[in-house]
Structure formats: C-alpha cells, structure tokens
Design a protein around this motif. Structure first.
Motif, PDB file in Angstrom:
ATOM      1  N   CYS A   1      -6.356   0.615   4.801  1.00  0.00           N
ATOM      2  CA  CYS A   1      -6.770   2.025   4.746  1.00  0.00           C
ATOM      3  C   CYS A   1      -8.211   2.199   4.277  1.00  0.00           C
ATOM      4  CB  CYS A   1      -5.871   2.818   3.809  1.00  0.00           C
ATOM      5  SG  CYS A   1      -4.127   2.691   4.180  1.00  0.00           S
TER       6      CYS A   1
ATOM      7  N   HIS B   1      -0.073   3.370   3.538  1.00  0.00           N
ATOM      8  CA  HIS B   1       0.366   2.983   4.886  1.00  0.00           C
ATOM      9  C   HIS B   1       1.633   2.129   4.881  1.00  0.00           C
ATOM     10  CE1 HIS B   1      -1.619  -0.943   4.295  1.00  0.00           C
ATOM     11  NE2 HIS B   1      -0.875  -1.351   5.294  1.00  0.00           N
TER      12      HIS B   1
ATOM     13  N   CYS C   1       0.839  -1.202   0.000  1.00  0.00           N
ATOM     14  CA  CYS C   1       0.000   0.000   0.000  1.00  0.00           C
ATOM     15  C   CYS C   1       0.874   1.252   0.000  1.00  0.00           C
ATOM     16  CB  CYS C   1      -0.926   0.001   1.207  1.00  0.00           C
ATOM     17  SG  CYS C   1      -1.851   1.523   1.370  1.00  0.00           S
TER      18      CYS C   1
ATOM     19  N   CYS D   1      -7.376  -0.310  -0.165  1.00  0.00           N
ATOM     20  CA  CYS D   1      -6.376  -0.983   0.655  1.00  0.00           C
ATOM     21  C   CYS D   1      -7.125  -1.712   1.755  1.00  0.00           C
ATOM     22  CB  CYS D   1      -5.424   0.037   1.253  1.00  0.00           C
ATOM     23  SG  CYS D   1      -4.450  -0.642   2.606  1.00  0.00           S
TER      24      CYS D   1
END
Ligand SMILES: [Zn+2]
Length: 438
Positions: A80, A51, A48, A77
C-alpha cells in the motif's frame, strides 16, 4: 443537516501536538482490532490491516510501523505504500474522513472542540465566583488511566463512527501498551542521539574532493555523464568519498547486522544556513557501479531535533543571479548543472521536493521533473509549483517528453543525458530564452 456537518471543529495542530508520543495508545483505543498485532510487536512486519494478506510471496511483504511510530503514528506497507502519520492510517483502516478521525483522536488526547472552548470561556466569564456545578451524569472526565471515553455529545453527532466497546483493550492491557510506548520513546531518543553521532562521524571520515576524485567515485560520475564542469559540481563541499562505508541491514528479528563495507559517495543534505542536517549515501563497487545491496542509495536518519524540510544537496552552491534548478535525485540535478552551469539542487525525494525552499534572492526555479509510472514526480512538481507561485516565485517545469522504457518504473534527466548525450537535453539558447522571457 447531516451528521458530518454537525461534527465539532478541532484545531488540527493542537490535536497533532497532543497525540505525539501517544500513538500506540491511540491505535489501541480506536483500532485495536486492526492494529492489535502490530502494537504488541511494533518492530516487526505484520499482516497489513489495509489490504489484508493478499501478497504473492506470503512472506516479507506486509505492514510495519515507522520507528518513530509513538510520535508520528506513521507506518508503511510494502504493497500500500507509506502513511506518514496516524491520522492517515486511521482514515485508511477505518474509512473515516479527516474530520471524523481528528474528532476521535481529539477526544482521546483530551483536546476540546472549538465550540467547547467557546462555551468554556463563556461559562467561566458568567460564573467567576460560583464553583463548577456538579453533574453526576457527566462522562467527560478522564477515567481509567487517562483513557477518555467518547462523550455522549460526540455520539449524538456521529452515532455510528466506531464501536469502542467491542474491541477496546482492557485497562490492564492499556497499561502494558503505555509501558511499551515509553520504552519505544526511550529507544527513539537513543537512536536519534546515535544518528547525530553517525552523521558527524561519517562526514568526518569522508574525503573532500578538492584534491582529486578517488577511483570508484570518478568512475561512477563518469558513468552518470556528469564529470564536466567539475569545479561547479564540487562547489561548496557537498560531495565527499568514503573508502569503506559499512552497509547495515536488519535480519528477520529486526536486529541490525553489517552486510559488508563498500566505497561510497556521501552527499551533504544542508539547510539554507549551510548546516548539515543529514547525509545521503550511494554505495559503490570499486569499478564505480552501484553496489549489489538491497538499497544502494540511502538517506541517513534525521535527528529528532532537526527537519529535512527545506533542505537539499546544494549542487553548484548558491545562485548569484536569482535562477536555480531543482530535482529529486543527485544525478538528475547534476545533469542540468553539467550542461548549463546553473546551480541545481537535489532534494533526494519527492516529498522533500514538494517543500523545496529556494535561497534568498531567487526569482526563478527550474524544476527538472522525473517521469514515473506512479506519476509521483509529476505530482511533486505540481505541488512545488503551487508553493512557489504563492510566494511570488516563477516556476519553469521541465517534463521529459519521452516514453518510460519498457520494464522501467521511471525515466529521469540523467537517464536522458546518459543515453542521448548533451543533445538530448533542451538546447542552451532555448532554455535561456525561457528563463529571460518570463
Ligand atoms: Zn497493505
């Protein structure tokens, strides 16, 4: 004056329209460092870019572009959450605000700012006969395969927004990305045609319930405590039963495989004219429990030429007295329908709920709110309240005044009905008083 206030204005809808179909190129140009990996293999999961790699299991988690990434620019994600479009993704990975993001995308797709538009109009009026003056230092012209360089003008107003030279792909690479983008767009068009074919076929294969409810579905509805007022629940042919619906999943390489076949409840998601836009499926066991698959409740894809905005599972049919209920899930909507007999439509998800459009003649909407730890249900109802009140429609919010059970992510009105029975629901007289009282 700060740099931000000098940033030129762009018509967001114009930019969005021009960007549709080009999002892989846009990511490659503006955020190659962050999205390079995902651009090369858009169908797979990747680290990702928001993050990073901090996932517990070390696999399966991560970031993936939406199937329609070329048009929407969106992705999701597992940690996320979803990002519905490319603007949101760029904001997140770049730390830009919306206006900055819009300006950069506008530059790339060749949309002029409102100031530039005005100046262009002015100069065309003042010099109708004169040919445009040649300016050798001008760099606003399109170069190298449609890639528009950031003009010095924008560099002035936003000097350090991003350093294109550092991570921009080579022109050859950009050509490859454009080809990949075309392939994906073609696949997407094919997938959309297939989705439409599947929706039509599954609905055709499914059994209407007017001659009785087949066992697995009967048991399921019984477990959800929504079997009373059957004639109201079945109003309008919104629910059907499929004997053996294949459950599809993707393997690690993104290849679609059939996991198994299950009995299923099929719900029609219709627009206000009654057209079926897509279907919602609940995979069951023969004994009426939810099937043991990764995602037993799934909405089918929405064909490209359609939208689910303003659509719902229209449980109880159309109201005749101007009062309608609305909820996220099917079972949640079926619960007040069973208790009060008021048509209560299911919008399936929070994002569709926010955009709920009541049918003509409705003056009062009752929102049966999900209580989520994430607050998603509450926020969706708040957004809906604002939307409806702008149209002069009264909104009655029905929050759940109970704690979310330990270990659960949420509680909804169907949980209340199943656990506490009809006594757990607001008293009929009280609800009527609120509806009539104004
Ligand atoms: Zn993430």
């Amino acid at each position: 004056m700060s740099a931000a206030t000098k940033l030129p204005y762009y018509d967001a809808s114009k930019v969005r329209e021009k960007a549709s179909g080009r999002w892989l190129e846009i990511f490659a140009y503006l955020a190659y460092e962050e999205f390079g990996e995902a651009i090369q293999k858009p169908k797979k999961h990747h680290t990702c870019p928001i993050h990073g790699t901090r996932n517990k299991s070390g696999k399966g988690d991560g970031f993936k572009f939406f199937k329609d990434v070329v048009d929407s620019g969106g992705g999701v994600c597992n940690t996320c959450g979803p990002f519905p479009d490319g603007f949101r993704l760029l904001q997140e990975v770049k730390g830009w605000d919306f206006r900055t993001t819009l300006a950069h995308v506008a530059e790339f797709v060749g949309v002029k700012s409102e100031q530039e538009e005005r100046e262009a109009k002015k100069s065309s009026r003042s010099s109708t006969s004169k040919p445009a003056p040649t300016q050798p230092q001008s760099t606003t012209a399109s170069q190298s395969g449609g890639v528009v360089p950031i003009s010095p003008q924008v560099n002035q107003v936003e000097p350090s927004a991003h350093d294109v030279s550092k991570f921009a792909p080579t022109p050859e690479r950009m050509e490859e990305i454009k080809k990949l983008q075309e392939q994906i767009a073609k696949r997407q068009a094919q997938a959309s045609a297939e989705a439409q074919e599947q929706i039509d076929r599954i609905w055709r294969e499914s059994i209407p319930l007017n001659n009785g409810i087949p066992g697995p579905l009967y048991k399921y509805l019984q477990k959800r405590a929504v079997l009373l007022r059957l004639e109201v629940l079945l109003e309008g042919d919104n629910i059907r039963f499929h004997r053996e619906l294949p459950y599809y999943d993707e393997d690690d390489d993104g290849k679609v495989i059939v996991v198994g076949k299950f009995p299923a409840m099929i719900a029609a998601i219709r627009d206000l004219k009654g057209n079926i836009i897509t279907l919602h499926r609940t995979y069951l066991t023969p004994r009426g429990a939810k099937a043991n698959v990764e995602c037993p409740r799934k909405m089918m894809a929405v064909p490209d030429d359609k939208t689910v905005t303003g659509c719902a599972i229209q449980l109880g049919g159309f109201p005749t007295d101007g009062v309608i209920g609305v909820a996220e899930g099917y079972e949640t909507a079926a619960s007040p329908l069973r208790v009060y007999g008021i048509p209560t439509w299911s919008c399936v998800s929070a994002s569709i709920l926010e955009q709920f459009e009541p049918p003509k003649g409705v003056h009062t909407v009752i929102g049966w709110e999900d209580k989520d730890r994430s607050l998603r249900g509450e926020l969706a109802m708040q957004a809906l309240k604002v939307n409806l009140e702008e149209k002069g429609i009264r909104f009655i919010r029905m929050p759940i005044r109970r704690k979310i059970p330990t270990g659960a992510k949420s509680i909804d009105w169907n949980d209340v009905l199943v656990k506490e029975g009809i006594i757990g629901m607001p008293a009929y007289n009280q609800l009527m008083k609120v509806i009539q009282g104004g």
